[in-house]
Enzyme design. Sequence first.
Site, PDB file in Angstrom:
ATOM      1  N   LYS A   1       0.812  -1.216   0.000  1.00  0.00           N
ATOM      2  CA  LYS A   1       0.000   0.000   0.000  1.00  0.00           C
ATOM      3  C   LYS A   1       0.847   1.269   0.000  1.00  0.00           C
ATOM      4  O   LYS A   1       2.021   1.270   0.349  1.00  0.00           O
ATOM      5  CB  LYS A   1      -0.994  -0.035   1.161  1.00  0.00           C
ATOM      6  CG  LYS A   1      -2.102  -1.056   0.888  1.00  0.00           C
ATOM      7  CD  LYS A   1      -3.272  -0.977   1.820  1.00  0.00           C
ATOM      8  CE  LYS A   1      -4.386  -1.915   1.346  1.00  0.00           C
ATOM      9  NZ  LYS A   1      -5.515  -1.966   2.280  1.00  0.00           N
TER      10      LYS A   1
ATOM     11  N   ARG B   1      -3.809 -10.376   4.350  1.00  0.00           N
ATOM     12  CA  ARG B   1      -4.114 -10.344   2.915  1.00  0.00           C
ATOM     13  C   ARG B   1      -2.922  -9.739   2.159  1.00  0.00           C
ATOM     14  O   ARG B   1      -2.617  -8.561   2.333  1.00  0.00           O
ATOM     15  CB  ARG B   1      -5.382  -9.525   2.688  1.00  0.00           C
ATOM     16  CG  ARG B   1      -5.885  -9.489   1.262  1.00  0.00           C
ATOM     17  CD  ARG B   1      -7.170  -8.667   1.172  1.00  0.00           C
ATOM     18  NE  ARG B   1      -7.717  -8.679  -0.177  1.00  0.00           N
ATOM     19  CZ  ARG B   1      -7.371  -7.823  -1.135  1.00  0.00           C
ATOM     20  NH1 ARG B   1      -6.474  -6.884  -0.878  1.00  0.00           N
ATOM     21  NH2 ARG B   1      -7.914  -7.905  -2.334  1.00  0.00           N
TER      22      ARG B   1
END
Length: 337
Positions: free
Chosen positions: A280, A315
């Site tokens: 991210k 995840r």
Amino acid sequence: MKQYYRPIAQFDPVRPEGALPLAGGWCWFDAVEVLDRAGGRARIAAGDLPQPVRARLTEPRSEIAGLGMDSPRVMGILNLTPDSFSDGGLYKDLAPALSHAQEMIAAGADVLDLGGESTRPGAQDVPVAEEIARTAPTIIALRAAGARVALSIDTRKSAVARAALSAGAEIVNDVAAMEFDPGMTGVVASAGAAICLMHAQGDPQTMQAAPAYDDVLLDVYDYLEARVAEAEAAGIARARILVDPGIGFGKTVAHNLALLRGLSLFHGLGCAILLGVSRKRFIGALAGVEVARERMPGTLAVTLAGVAQGAQIHRVHDVAEVVQGLRLWEAIRKGAA
């Protein structure tokens, strides 16, 4: 005034007298930070917790799609999209999608999360029929090929979830926590499926415009607490609910760090925690890495920080690397040869 209880997670093999297990997992705690919205912060002994809070924090989490929550689990990301932020277009066709899925399974993924609509900042909505066409055939093909891992459908839409569950998925991963499509509650409840409820401020087109909170940790906790209650009222047992604080979804770098530092607070919801930090933007901002696919080392560092606070499901894009990191972390923790 409402009080919030954050267990101070530990995983040292030497536990002091009075230490309590955290969510039935690998962490324990003997002290708790007590917070409130007036800025109050205090530290109390675990033994001084109110009994209902103590029960929520300590009770073992139920299996999700056949997976025990007593050890960290890896969820491999399979983006069947042309526009996801780090791997868009790589797996939009069935053959490469199946090949990548098998690679992740072989690398040790416990569950695969299949998505047909990007939720990156600025992403556009995908029509329901197209999202189903991207996801259901891959689920069917994986089950036909004998894939034994749990399968999750990453969608905000009830019709897409229904098609995926019919095709063989067991988990719905809803980044809108069943608010985008009110029909999601009925689909999940009637199917007896598990669901992940994630916090996001705004939608993919607007969420990074100017995110703001009174207290990001407590605001996200209250939101997820309300969504869990809504799910239970709709007939979805708490044992089938995962919660996700939504790192990067309507959050600044400072917001993300506050959530990660206080992550153990979310055990108070009585649900297993799913953490999605893989590649991210905040990792890139902090590490000075512009290219998303080059953020695996930062992803592993943040993942292990989440494991140290008892987060159960992680995840990730880079399954092999994270599985290897977890094996080393476990070996050190347990002293395994």
